[in-house]
Design a protein around this motif. Sequence first.
Motif, PDB file in Angstrom:
ATOM      1  N   TRP A 177     -10.872  -8.761 -11.103  1.00  0.00           N
ATOM      2  CA  TRP A 177      -9.838  -7.723 -11.164  1.00  0.00           C
ATOM      3  C   TRP A 177     -10.381  -6.406 -11.677  1.00  0.00           C
ATOM      4  CZ3 TRP A 177      -5.784  -7.130  -8.462  1.00  0.00           C
ATOM      5  CH2 TRP A 177      -5.169  -8.257  -7.913  1.00  0.00           C
ATOM      6  N   LEU A 225     -11.932  -4.655  -8.878  1.00  0.00           N
ATOM      7  CA  LEU A 225     -10.942  -4.094  -7.956  1.00  0.00           C
ATOM      8  C   LEU A 225     -10.301  -2.826  -8.531  1.00  0.00           C
ATOM      9  CD1 LEU A 225      -9.339  -7.450  -6.834  1.00  0.00           C
ATOM     10  CD2 LEU A 225     -10.669  -5.906  -5.392  1.00  0.00           C
ATOM     11  N   PHE A 282     -12.374   0.104  -7.885  1.00  0.00           N
ATOM     12  CA  PHE A 282     -12.165   0.600  -6.529  1.00  0.00           C
ATOM     13  C   PHE A 282     -10.921   1.492  -6.486  1.00  0.00           C
ATOM     14  CE2 PHE A 282     -10.439   0.488  -2.262  1.00  0.00           C
ATOM     15  CZ  PHE A 282     -11.556   0.683  -1.477  1.00  0.00           C
ATOM     16  N   LEU A 283      -9.868   0.996  -7.066  1.00  0.00           N
ATOM     17  CA  LEU A 283      -8.611   1.735  -7.074  1.00  0.00           C
ATOM     18  C   LEU A 283      -8.792   3.085  -7.765  1.00  0.00           C
ATOM     19  CD1 LEU A 283      -5.783   1.185  -6.100  1.00  0.00           C
ATOM     20  CD2 LEU A 283      -5.226   0.235  -8.326  1.00  0.00           C
ATOM     21  N   PHE A 317      -0.831   4.779 -11.640  1.00  0.00           N
ATOM     22  CA  PHE A 317       0.243   3.921 -12.182  1.00  0.00           C
ATOM     23  C   PHE A 317       0.015   2.462 -11.793  1.00  0.00           C
ATOM     24  CE2 PHE A 317       3.240   2.810  -8.672  1.00  0.00           C
ATOM     25  CZ  PHE A 317       2.638   3.508  -7.626  1.00  0.00           C
ATOM     26  N   ASP A 372      -1.187  -0.555 -14.709  1.00  0.00           N
ATOM     27  CA  ASP A 372      -0.492  -1.825 -14.871  1.00  0.00           C
ATOM     28  C   ASP A 372      -1.484  -2.994 -14.785  1.00  0.00           C
ATOM     29  OD1 ASP A 372       2.207  -3.218 -15.062  1.00  0.00           O
ATOM     30  OD2 ASP A 372       1.310  -4.204 -13.327  1.00  0.00           O
ATOM     31  N   LYS A 409      -2.487  -5.688 -17.817  1.00  0.00           N
ATOM     32  CA  LYS A 409      -2.406  -7.146 -17.653  1.00  0.00           C
ATOM     33  C   LYS A 409      -3.767  -7.794 -17.952  1.00  0.00           C
ATOM     34  CE  LYS A 409       1.826  -7.318 -15.254  1.00  0.00           C
ATOM     35  NZ  LYS A 409       2.357  -6.079 -15.771  1.00  0.00           N
ATOM     36  N   ARG A 462       2.706 -15.792 -17.504  1.00  0.00           N
ATOM     37  CA  ARG A 462       3.473 -14.811 -16.725  1.00  0.00           C
ATOM     38  C   ARG A 462       2.591 -13.605 -16.387  1.00  0.00           C
ATOM     39  NH1 ARG A 462       4.772  -9.495 -17.404  1.00  0.00           N
ATOM     40  NH2 ARG A 462       6.913  -9.766 -16.709  1.00  0.00           N
ATOM     41  N   ARG A 501       1.484 -12.231 -12.343  1.00  0.00           N
ATOM     42  CA  ARG A 501       1.574 -10.894 -11.713  1.00  0.00           C
ATOM     43  C   ARG A 501       0.289 -10.581 -10.949  1.00  0.00           C
ATOM     44  NH1 ARG A 501       5.893 -12.746 -13.994  1.00  0.00           N
ATOM     45  NH2 ARG A 501       7.618 -11.274 -14.001  1.00  0.00           N
ATOM     46  N   TRP A 518      -1.503 -10.132  -1.980  1.00  0.00           N
ATOM     47  CA  TRP A 518      -1.526  -8.846  -1.268  1.00  0.00           C
ATOM     48  C   TRP A 518      -2.962  -8.533  -0.824  1.00  0.00           C
ATOM     49  CZ3 TRP A 518      -4.570  -4.874  -3.129  1.00  0.00           C
ATOM     50  CH2 TRP A 518      -4.594  -3.755  -2.307  1.00  0.00           C
ATOM     51  N   LEU A 546       3.747  -8.774  -2.419  1.00  0.00           N
ATOM     52  CA  LEU A 546       4.189  -8.219  -3.705  1.00  0.00           C
ATOM     53  C   LEU A 546       5.563  -7.560  -3.692  1.00  0.00           C
ATOM     54  CD1 LEU A 546       1.239  -6.287  -5.378  1.00  0.00           C
ATOM     55  CD2 LEU A 546       2.653  -8.089  -6.360  1.00  0.00           C
ATOM     56  N   HIS A 589       9.084  -6.817  -6.449  1.00  0.00           N
ATOM     57  CA  HIS A 589       9.214  -5.508  -7.085  1.00  0.00           C
ATOM     58  C   HIS A 589      10.583  -4.887  -6.852  1.00  0.00           C
ATOM     59  CE1 HIS A 589       4.560  -4.742  -7.097  1.00  0.00           C
ATOM     60  NE2 HIS A 589       4.955  -5.513  -8.086  1.00  0.00           N
ATOM     61  N   ILE A 635       9.743   0.737  -7.740  1.00  0.00           N
ATOM     62  CA  ILE A 635       8.306   0.459  -7.631  1.00  0.00           C
ATOM     63  C   ILE A 635       7.908   0.417  -6.148  1.00  0.00           C
ATOM     64  CG2 ILE A 635       6.507  -1.285  -8.064  1.00  0.00           C
ATOM     65  CD1 ILE A 635       7.269  -0.294 -10.690  1.00  0.00           C
ATOM     66  N   PHE A 680       0.663   4.640  -0.802  1.00  0.00           N
ATOM     67  CA  PHE A 680      -0.062   4.134   0.380  1.00  0.00           C
ATOM     68  C   PHE A 680      -0.322   5.259   1.389  1.00  0.00           C
ATOM     69  CE2 PHE A 680       2.195  -0.246  -0.188  1.00  0.00           C
ATOM     70  CZ  PHE A 680       1.413  -0.481  -1.307  1.00  0.00           C
ATOM     71  N   LEU A 686      -3.639   6.981   1.143  1.00  0.00           N
ATOM     72  CA  LEU A 686      -4.873   6.180   1.193  1.00  0.00           C
ATOM     73  C   LEU A 686      -5.852   6.834   2.167  1.00  0.00           C
ATOM     74  CD1 LEU A 686      -3.789   2.419   1.392  1.00  0.00           C
ATOM     75  CD2 LEU A 686      -5.182   3.498  -0.377  1.00  0.00           C
ATOM     76  N   MET A 743     -16.698   0.942  -0.127  1.00  0.00           N
ATOM     77  CA  MET A 743     -17.012  -0.462  -0.448  1.00  0.00           C
ATOM     78  C   MET A 743     -18.495  -0.678  -0.727  1.00  0.00           C
ATOM     79  SD  MET A 743     -14.695  -2.665   2.071  1.00  0.00           S
ATOM     80  CE  MET A 743     -12.943  -2.464   2.140  1.00  0.00           C
TER      81      MET A 743
HETATM   82  C1  1PX Z   1     -11.842  -3.715  -0.982  1.00  0.00           C
HETATM   83  C2  1PX Z   1     -10.485  -3.196  -1.158  1.00  0.00           C
HETATM   84  C3  1PX Z   1     -10.076  -3.426  -2.529  1.00  0.00           C
HETATM   85  C4  1PX Z   1      -8.748  -2.836  -2.849  1.00  0.00           C
HETATM   86  C5  1PX Z   1      -8.566  -3.006  -4.305  1.00  0.00           C
HETATM   87  C6  1PX Z   1      -7.295  -2.533  -4.777  1.00  0.00           C
HETATM   88  C7  1PX Z   1      -6.954  -3.148  -6.076  1.00  0.00           C
HETATM   89  C8  1PX Z   1      -5.509  -3.071  -6.253  1.00  0.00           C
HETATM   90  C9  1PX Z   1      -5.063  -3.622  -7.549  1.00  0.00           C
HETATM   91  C10 1PX Z   1      -3.595  -3.761  -7.541  1.00  0.00           C
HETATM   92  C11 1PX Z   1      -3.113  -4.432  -8.778  1.00  0.00           C
HETATM   93  C12 1PX Z   1      -1.652  -4.453  -8.823  1.00  0.00           C
HETATM   94  C13 1PX Z   1      -1.147  -5.270  -9.942  1.00  0.00           C
HETATM   95  C14 1PX Z   1       0.338  -5.274  -9.900  1.00  0.00           C
HETATM   96  C15 1PX Z   1       0.947  -6.280 -10.815  1.00  0.00           C
HETATM   97  C16 1PX Z   1       2.445  -6.134 -10.721  1.00  0.00           C
HETATM   98  O1  1PX Z   1       3.037  -6.562  -9.746  1.00  0.00           O
HETATM   99  N1  1PX Z   1       3.083  -5.526 -11.730  1.00  0.00           N
HETATM  100  C17 1PX Z   1       4.501  -5.221 -11.697  1.00  0.00           C
HETATM  101  C18 1PX Z   1       5.293  -6.253 -12.438  1.00  0.00           C
HETATM  102  O2  1PX Z   1       4.840  -6.363 -13.745  1.00  0.00           O
HETATM  103  P1  1PX Z   1       5.890  -6.684 -14.908  1.00  0.00           P
HETATM  104  O3  1PX Z   1       5.068  -6.820 -16.168  1.00  0.00           O
HETATM  105  O4  1PX Z   1       6.825  -5.494 -14.990  1.00  0.00           O
HETATM  106  O5  1PX Z   1       6.615  -7.930 -14.540  1.00  0.00           O
HETATM  107  C19 1PX Z   1       4.690  -3.857 -12.255  1.00  0.00           C
HETATM  108  O6  1PX Z   1       6.054  -3.508 -12.277  1.00  0.00           O
HETATM  109  C20 1PX Z   1       3.885  -2.949 -11.412  1.00  0.00           C
HETATM  110  C21 1PX Z   1       3.777  -1.688 -11.514  1.00  0.00           C
HETATM  111  C22 1PX Z   1       2.791  -0.888 -10.725  1.00  0.00           C
HETATM  112  C23 1PX Z   1       2.995  -0.813  -9.245  1.00  0.00           C
HETATM  113  C24 1PX Z   1       2.341  -1.920  -8.480  1.00  0.00           C
HETATM  114  C25 1PX Z   1       2.258  -1.605  -7.021  1.00  0.00           C
HETATM  115  C26 1PX Z   1       1.285  -2.546  -6.398  1.00  0.00           C
HETATM  116  C27 1PX Z   1       0.775  -2.114  -5.082  1.00  0.00           C
HETATM  117  C28 1PX Z   1      -0.396  -2.962  -4.726  1.00  0.00           C
HETATM  118  C29 1PX Z   1      -1.230  -2.325  -3.730  1.00  0.00           C
HETATM  119  C30 1PX Z   1      -2.303  -1.480  -4.304  1.00  0.00           C
HETATM  120  C31 1PX Z   1      -2.769  -0.508  -3.287  1.00  0.00           C
HETATM  121  C32 1PX Z   1      -4.172  -0.166  -3.435  1.00  0.00           C
HETATM  122  C33 1PX Z   1      -4.713   0.347  -2.194  1.00  0.00           C
HETATM  123  C34 1PX Z   1      -6.127   0.050  -2.005  1.00  0.00           C
END
Ligand code: 1PX
Length: 215
Positions: free
Chosen positions: A37, A40, A43-44, A53, A57, A61, A107, A111, A118, A147, A151, A155, A163, A166, A176
Amino acid sequence: MAGSEDQKFSLQEVLDTFKLCLSENKEVYLEQYVAGWRGLVKFLNSLGSVFGFISKDAVSKIQILVSYMKGENASHYATVQSMVKYELDNNLVDVNKKGSHPESGCRTLLRLHRALRWLELFLDRLRTSTEDSKTSALCAEAYNESLAQHHPWMIRKAAGMAFLVLPGRQTFFEVMNVGPPEQVVAKLGEALPLISEVYQITEDLYAQHNLLDLP
Ligand code: 1PX
């Protein structure tokens, strides 16, 4: 700082950590899971502050899990399996509604686990994409199938907007750090079964203990 050498993302590095995630008897090592993680998140971060944001998160975690892994009960946090057993045996998980253990390891990991689904869907779409595919569309499709279902509207809205900015497929592949597109595709083909296996083992474990809806 984003962009400096030690923060540079490499798909290979993430691949290596996910490879090391599974023990011989198919337990998931937390240390490697968290390391995957971290890679990753690098990368983000390299994609810019719009994703702040999301990475915030993920980092919070990761930090919760690391604090358990380094805490006084560290020995119980070696694998996902030992964590689940320890926390359940000691009533350390809020099972139905939030109570005295709002940040249990179970928990918190759930998450990230959902986000891993995803990732699996997104990487598979990237792998089979063509030059004119839009990463934003691939990402949104993967998100909606996974995901997004967990949400709230706010969110989902914010994620959908992120997105849209991107980078395109070519830039994505470059970040990469694997080489030309054919090599990226091959590397993704190598990474996916590993990620899927880690996902499935965790999913089965959580299902077995009725932990898939932890608040
Ligand atoms: C080779 C390509 C690699 C791409 C790597 C991208 C890494 C992405 C990491 C995403 C980690 C997201 C963790 C989200 C955990 C979550 O669902 N948290 C929610 C619930 O937590 P709670 O404690 O309240 O129960 C929280 O509300 C989340 C808030 C932030 C928004 C999460 C939006 C997730 C979108 C995932 C897609 C990421 C797009 C990255 C594009 C590359």
